[in-house]
Scaffold this motif. Sequence first.
Motif, short mmCIF file in Angstrom:
data_model
loop_
_atom_site.label_atom_id
_atom_site.label_comp_id
_atom_site.label_asym_id
_atom_site.label_seq_id
_atom_site.Cartn_x
_atom_site.Cartn_y
_atom_site.Cartn_z
N PHE A 1 -79.95 6.99 32.37
CA PHE A 1 -81.30 7.52 32.55
C PHE A 1 -81.67 8.46 31.40
CE2 PHE A 1 -80.96 6.33 37.12
CZ PHE A 1 -82.18 5.70 37.26
N ALA A 2 -80.74 9.30 31.00
CA ALA A 2 -81.02 10.25 29.92
C ALA A 2 -81.36 9.52 28.63
CB ALA A 2 -79.83 11.18 29.72
N TYR B 1 -78.79 18.17 32.24
CA TYR B 1 -79.85 17.30 31.74
C TYR B 1 -81.22 17.91 32.07
CZ TYR B 1 -76.63 13.42 30.76
OH TYR B 1 -75.63 12.62 30.25
N GLU C 1 -83.21 12.96 40.77
CA GLU C 1 -84.09 13.63 39.82
C GLU C 1 -84.36 12.75 38.62
OE1 GLU C 1 -84.63 18.15 38.21
OE2 GLU C 1 -82.58 17.36 38.27
N MET C 2 -83.34 12.05 38.14
CA MET C 2 -83.52 11.14 37.01
C MET C 2 -84.42 9.97 37.38
SD MET C 2 -82.10 12.06 34.18
CE MET C 2 -80.67 12.69 33.30
N GLN C 3 -84.25 9.41 38.57
CA GLN C 3 -85.13 8.32 39.00
C GLN C 3 -86.58 8.78 39.05
OE1 GLN C 3 -83.19 7.27 42.74
NE2 GLN C 3 -82.49 5.34 41.85
N ARG D 1 -87.96 11.19 37.29
CA ARG D 1 -88.44 11.33 35.92
C ARG D 1 -88.75 9.98 35.30
NH1 ARG D 1 -83.61 15.47 34.04
NH2 ARG D 1 -84.55 17.44 34.74
N MET E 1 -76.33 8.89 35.10
CA MET E 1 -77.00 10.01 34.45
C MET E 1 -77.14 9.76 32.95
SD MET E 1 -77.80 12.29 36.79
CE MET E 1 -77.87 13.95 36.10
N SER F 1 -91.81 15.88 39.80
CA SER F 1 -91.80 15.24 38.49
C SER F 1 -93.18 14.72 38.10
CB SER F 1 -90.77 14.09 38.48
OG SER F 1 -90.60 13.58 37.19
#
Length: 747
Positions: A495-496, A528, A434-436, A438, A492, A20
């Motif tokens: 974060f999105a 996402y 993955e969200m963390q 990003r 999710m 990321s």
Amino acid sequence: MPKRVCIVGAGPSGLVAAKSLLHDAPHGTFDVTLFDAQPSVGGLWPMNEKDNSRLVHPRMVTNQSRHTVQFSDFPWPQDSLQLPRAWQVGEYLAKYLHAYCSDAKLVLETRVEGAEPVLNPSDGSSPGWRVKTRSRQGEAKEEIYDYLLVASGFFGQPRFPPEIHGDHELPVLHSSQYRELKGLVGKSNVSGGKILVVGGQMSGVEIAATIATHLSSAAHSPGPGPVANPDRYTIHHIIQRPMWVFPLHTSPKPTSSAPPFLPLDLGSYNLSNRVHPLTNTQGHISLEAAKVVHSIYLTAFGCDQSMFSPAVAVSTPHTENPPWLAVSDYYLDFVRSGLITVSHGKLEALSGREATISPSNDKITDIAAIVCATGFEADASIDFLPNSVRETLSVNPSDLNNTVALAFHGTYHPDVPNLGFVGFYRSPYWGVMEMQARFVTALWAAGGPSSPNLPPALKEALSRDTSIERTNGLRTDPRASQFPMGDYPWLMQEFAAALGLEFSPHLGEMPRLPPAGKEMNILTPARYPAKSLTDDQRAHIVQNLRETEVTAWAGLTAGKFVAKAVFRSLLGEWKLERELISKLPSHPSGHFSGTAKFLLREGTRDGRESDLDALVKKDGDPGLEYLYIEEGDFKASNGLTFRATRRYVWRYDERKDKLSVWFVKTDDQMRADYLFHEVEFSVPDVSEQDTEHGKGWEATAGHLCVEDFYDVKYSFNFKAVNLWDWRLAYTVKGPKKDYTIDGVYQR
């Protein structure tokens, strides 16, 4: 000049963080270095089928499918198993490193020993970190970085209960250290007894079932076993209270007479079953919320588990507690068979070969070995941080769920803005990791949480965040959930929203499910995608989405996974009543009454040598099979009664999704001889499948034995995920045979 980032840990969290930082921020924003103490990337995931150095058994099956155990833009190979082995996850991560992290500096076999906040000499003002490392060869180094990212994982070091500390005459292992029976009891001074498993959540259930599988295999396989007298061992599992134990495949239509099956996560993450926008279902669980979730689990499971043992029944008053969930295909049936005995309480004391449980003060005697499934001390994963920083993070080593108090769902602390976290919590679902990653990338690329350059959505999300206060409150909350950080779909979504990411639609029409008839809306990381994508990434996301959709359609309309559900459900003993009606006087009619046992063991080579070699080469293990033994009395119509027995070997091929039955050798009835038949399931039409009173799952098979043809028919009646009863009938016709057999199997 790029900002230098030190990432501690090269497991999935560290790798997705590096990816990321390198790809989601403008090119050249960050210069990334990954440190890991191990000789290769992967973290707790083994790199090959023989890699026993990690915290996970290389042959462990993931308890979520590859549609969830993945990153959004990096698909698994198309021929991968739906539920990969742990070492295959390691392979996936090695390929991910090659695809996305080649611009990062990777320093292996090197431990981060210390990190201190300093003024960064690169610009003389902004804070940085002096990071001290030491290689396996003892070489020490110090370097300055602008940012420090903790991706060392929640599983710092195995935790043992205080009652286990000290010298004991018994073998003692942590569940993460167990690999095989020989390593646990092979060097013990005793031969037989109870293997005591301490710890009653996810890992306790998984390790108890794993050891039970190994014991069953050792006792019922041909040839010499790994330990002497495996049939003299049993497992005694100490749990605090009952939990729901779901199999790896569940049904989105649990009330159907022929329920279809999907991997557990595909049904669990069907957003059509949730009210939008999503609210957090984890954290503090009220009495009313607990009862609602327990009722949902009751419907999905089909019973309160009392049919397996009163000790695992999730009934009143347990339904007033926040629900606990574990995943295992075979645990409950091993409990029913008696190989696993369950007691409620906590280990109070250990003396010699005797353990005391509180508060009952019950004694467990004749202990042969102890396996502790008591979690990990996450505090060890951040022991390189100075005390001043640890105090700021409110580090609490005794809190196994909330070791640190971090802002925005476990990613940073506003008082230490150049310190980030990815994957530092229990249940690190890959999408959230993955969200963390990003989120931390976006935060640092904008200049930090107080920067005027924060995008509006990110600024708004930070202003509303109460993660630190929530974490501190849950530390003393007796009604905190099993995984208190937050439920996966809600995280999710949050974060999105902060990152301004859109939720991608499915590529095409999805199966509709009763009662509302809504299309499935399955959450996976690929739903996402990042904002800026290369053509390859777009193609990979489409591939991920398509494979999830194909799997959902196959499970719901083509009977995929039904063979696995049947195979899983057969374990243990059944009562068998069978009628034989012969049309020829040379073969008398009669009635058989007895039992049928399905004894689980590791897959054997007999009759399928080349196929098994290919399977082991591909997946690293031979899978599982049953030795089937039926015994009872046959009362013929002419009045004669005699003892009768027969044996078969039942096999399930995971790659072909096929169930098969094999004859055994006449001179060695532990071993398979040749194929009797493969079971072909018939998919009922949708109108039948959606009713409670249909026929169940029906299947057929055929076998020509010299001149005699066996026309075989099966009927399997499920109640949600549990096989309630089943029927096996076949007609045999040949020059000298003309009879029918109809057998009913019940628990």
